[in-house]
Design a protein around this motif. Structure first.
Motif, PDB file in Angstrom:
ATOM      1  N   PRO A 101       0.816  -1.222   0.000  1.00  0.00           N
ATOM      2  CA  PRO A 101       0.000   0.000   0.000  1.00  0.00           C
ATOM      3  C   PRO A 101       0.849   1.272   0.000  1.00  0.00           C
ATOM      4  N   THR A 102       1.980   1.241   0.677  1.00  0.00           N
ATOM      5  CA  THR A 102       2.860   2.414   0.694  1.00  0.00           C
ATOM      6  C   THR A 102       3.380   2.701  -0.713  1.00  0.00           C
ATOM      7  N   MET A 103       3.794   1.657  -1.395  1.00  0.00           N
ATOM      8  CA  MET A 103       4.292   1.842  -2.759  1.00  0.00           C
ATOM      9  C   MET A 103       3.161   2.258  -3.700  1.00  0.00           C
ATOM     10  N   ALA A 104       1.946   1.783  -3.433  1.00  0.00           N
ATOM     11  CA  ALA A 104       0.802   2.191  -4.251  1.00  0.00           C
ATOM     12  C   ALA A 104       0.552   3.688  -4.085  1.00  0.00           C
ATOM     13  N   ALA A 105       0.677   4.173  -2.859  1.00  0.00           N
ATOM     14  CA  ALA A 105       0.488   5.609  -2.610  1.00  0.00           C
ATOM     15  C   ALA A 105       1.587   6.423  -3.305  1.00  0.00           C
ATOM     16  N   GLU A 106       2.817   5.932  -3.241  1.00  0.00           N
ATOM     17  CA  GLU A 106       3.922   6.615  -3.926  1.00  0.00           C
ATOM     18  C   GLU A 106       3.703   6.609  -5.444  1.00  0.00           C
ATOM     19  N   GLY A 107       3.227   5.491  -5.950  1.00  0.00           N
ATOM     20  CA  GLY A 107       2.956   5.395  -7.382  1.00  0.00           C
ATOM     21  C   GLY A 107       1.845   6.343  -7.807  1.00  0.00           C
ATOM     22  N   ALA A 108       0.819   6.466  -6.973  1.00  0.00           N
ATOM     23  CA  ALA A 108      -0.268   7.398  -7.282  1.00  0.00           C
ATOM     24  C   ALA A 108       0.248   8.829  -7.297  1.00  0.00           C
ATOM     25  N   ALA A 109       1.136   9.149  -6.363  1.00  0.00           N
ATOM     26  CA  ALA A 109       1.724  10.494  -6.337  1.00  0.00           C
ATOM     27  C   ALA A 109       2.570  10.720  -7.589  1.00  0.00           C
ATOM     28  N   TRP A 110       3.310   9.698  -8.019  1.00  0.00           N
ATOM     29  CA  TRP A 110       4.122   9.805  -9.230  1.00  0.00           C
ATOM     30  C   TRP A 110       3.229  10.031 -10.445  1.00  0.00           C
TER      31      TRP A 110
END
Length: 125
Positions: A101-110
């Motif tokens: 989920p943390t990486m998903a949030a970072e990906g969404a920000a990207w």
């Protein structure tokens, strides 16, 4: 009534213990094979994730470079290169986002940042 001799009882006990140990060893062997396969799969996933993260980092630098060059030079080919690089980055980004989920949030920000830059580049036309 037929009585078993000491040798027959000793042989039967030996065979029973040997069979029990053989079953335990076979179970341990199957367990080790499962662990080895899991380690190999995890290693392959980690390698794919590392490759995707490295490619995403490279694509991010290319995106930034294309956007800045387009801002200065105004060459439409640079805007097309930005869009092409963004399309190339999306599959790797999806793999990175699937990790946690943390990486998903970072990906969404990207993705949001890339979308803002693409909108900004479109407004420069």
């Amino acid at each position: 009534m037929h009585r078993l001799s000491f040798r027959a009882i000793l042989l039967a006990s030996f065979l029973l213990i040997t069979a029990s140990l053989a079953v335990a060893v076979a179970g341990a062997w199957r367990g080790m094979e499962a662990v080895v396969l899991a380690i190999q799969e995890d290693k392959q996933r980690a390698l794919a994730l590392s490759t995707s993260a490295r490619a995403l980092r490279e694509r991010s630098a290319e995106l930034e470079r294309s956007a800045r060059q387009y801002q200065v030079l105004g060459d439409p080919a640079l805007a097309r290169r930005f869009e092409a690089t963004l399309a190339e980055a999306r599959p790797g980004l999806a793999l990175v986002e699937a990790v946690s989920p943390t990486m998903a949030a970072e990906g969404a920000a990207w993705r949001a940042a890339a979308s803002r830059v693409a909108t900004w580049l479109a407004s420069l036309d």
